[in-house]
Design a protein around this motif. Structure first.
Motif, mmCIF file in Angstrom:
data_model
loop_
_atom_site.group_PDB
_atom_site.id
_atom_site.type_symbol
_atom_site.label_atom_id
_atom_site.label_comp_id
_atom_site.label_asym_id
_atom_site.label_seq_id
_atom_site.Cartn_x
_atom_site.Cartn_y
_atom_site.Cartn_z
ATOM 1 N N SER A 172 11.956 -9.639 0.498
ATOM 2 C CA SER A 172 10.791 -9.008 1.111
ATOM 3 C C SER A 172 10.355 -7.735 0.381
ATOM 4 O O SER A 172 9.206 -7.314 0.502
ATOM 5 N N GLU A 173 11.256 -7.147 -0.381
ATOM 6 C CA GLU A 173 10.938 -5.905 -1.088
ATOM 7 C C GLU A 173 10.048 -6.202 -2.300
ATOM 8 O O GLU A 173 10.269 -7.166 -3.024
ATOM 9 N N VAL A 174 9.070 -5.344 -2.512
ATOM 10 C CA VAL A 174 8.178 -5.485 -3.659
ATOM 11 C C VAL A 174 8.438 -4.335 -4.619
ATOM 12 O O VAL A 174 8.186 -3.167 -4.296
ATOM 13 N N VAL A 175 8.955 -4.666 -5.782
ATOM 14 C CA VAL A 175 9.154 -3.686 -6.848
ATOM 15 C C VAL A 175 8.077 -3.945 -7.904
ATOM 16 O O VAL A 175 8.108 -4.975 -8.572
ATOM 17 N N PRO A 176 7.108 -3.043 -8.061
ATOM 18 C CA PRO A 176 6.014 -3.286 -9.001
ATOM 19 C C PRO A 176 6.520 -3.479 -10.427
ATOM 20 O O PRO A 176 7.275 -2.658 -10.953
ATOM 21 N N TYR A 197 0.849 -1.193 0.000
ATOM 22 C CA TYR A 197 0.000 0.000 0.000
ATOM 23 C C TYR A 197 0.880 1.236 0.000
ATOM 24 O O TYR A 197 1.800 1.353 0.807
ATOM 25 N N GLN A 198 0.603 2.130 -0.942
ATOM 26 C CA GLN A 198 1.379 3.362 -1.114
ATOM 27 C C GLN A 198 2.883 3.072 -1.202
ATOM 28 O O GLN A 198 3.712 3.771 -0.623
ATOM 29 N N GLY A 199 3.192 2.003 -1.936
ATOM 30 C CA GLY A 199 4.582 1.646 -2.177
ATOM 31 C C GLY A 199 5.282 0.959 -1.029
ATOM 32 O O GLY A 199 6.485 0.679 -1.099
ATOM 33 N N LYS A 200 4.547 0.653 0.045
ATOM 34 C CA LYS A 200 5.152 0.050 1.225
ATOM 35 C C LYS A 200 4.532 -1.327 1.477
ATOM 36 O O LYS A 200 3.325 -1.512 1.324
ATOM 37 N N VAL A 201 5.377 -2.287 1.869
ATOM 38 C CA VAL A 201 4.878 -3.619 2.220
ATOM 39 C C VAL A 201 4.339 -3.568 3.645
ATOM 40 O O VAL A 201 5.092 -3.361 4.599
ATOM 41 N N LEU A 202 3.015 -3.766 3.772
ATOM 42 C CA LEU A 202 2.389 -3.720 5.092
ATOM 43 C C LEU A 202 2.345 -5.088 5.756
ATOM 44 O O LEU A 202 2.389 -5.180 6.985
#
Length: 213
Positions: free
Chosen positions: A128-132, A113-118
């Motif tokens: 763990s990082e999500v790069v769209p 959400y809003q570029g952050k993994v909640l």
């Protein structure tokens, strides 16, 4: 025994019974010194029944759909929440993720959400990082879900490196226009239309919860 194993046994049962019957008829004929008319008629009937069973088994092998094979996802079981979230949001995310993991084929899920993994929960990949990538960007832009029924056939699967490596199916469900719920399954073509509708409802509920954080 899994449902897939049971279906496989049922498909092969006519072949096994028909083949066994044919072998027993042959042995009986070879061991009979003098053939009577009644035995001859019985042998003919037995051959016909065995042939019908074998033919039925062959047809079932071709016609009956095979259940998709499930796999054990590669990774470690985990539950990670962003530390700076309000307690009410943490509770909502924990509730939603628990429902999805226990009532659908989902084995791994991520909330962005809003570029952050909640949240990350279930079987977790090392990253763990999500790069769209293109698929997730399209979901965010159109606010429409995308269901990749068999992830391994899509070249774009490389963008889901934050899910277990052998994830079989993926649903990207938008959370409003600010985020997405990414769900990974251990079986291809396993989410039903009812599952998709339910996931969409949870996505809408999370959009309301997260809009004020």
């Amino acid at each position: 025994m899994t449902k897939s194993d049971a279906n496989r046994i049922l498909r092969r049962l006519p072949l096994a019974v028909g083949g066994l019957g044919a072998v027993l008829l042959l042995i009986n004929r070879l061991l009979t010194p003098e053939l009577t008319q009644s035995q001859a008629r019985g042998d003919v009937l037995g051959v016909i029944l065995s042939a019908v069973l074998i033919l039925t088994g062959l047809i079932w092998q071709q016609v009956q759909p095979r259940s998709p094979e499930s796999v054990e996802l590669m990774g470690e079981e985990g539950f990670v929440l962003a530390a700076d979230l309000p307690q009410a949001v943490k509770t909502e995310l924990a509730w939603a993720s628990h429902l999805l993991l226990t009532n659908t084929v989902t084995r791994s899920l991520v909330v962005v959400y809003q570029g952050k993994v909640l949240l990350r929960r279930g079987i977790l990949a090392t990253k763990s990082e999500v790069v769209p990538g293109p698929i997730l960007k399209r979901v965010l832009e159109t606010q429409k879900p995308i269901y990749l029924v068999a992830l391994y056939v899509y070249p774009g699967r490389v963008e889901f490196d934050y899910l277990p490596e052998n994830t079989q199916g993926v649903i990207c469900q938008p959370i409003g226009n600010q985020g997405a719920l990414i769900l990974g399954a251990n079986t291809p073509r396993s989410y039903t239309k009812q599952d998709e509708n339910w996931i969409a409802g949870i996505g809408d509920k999370l959009a309301v919860t997260l809009k004020d954080i």
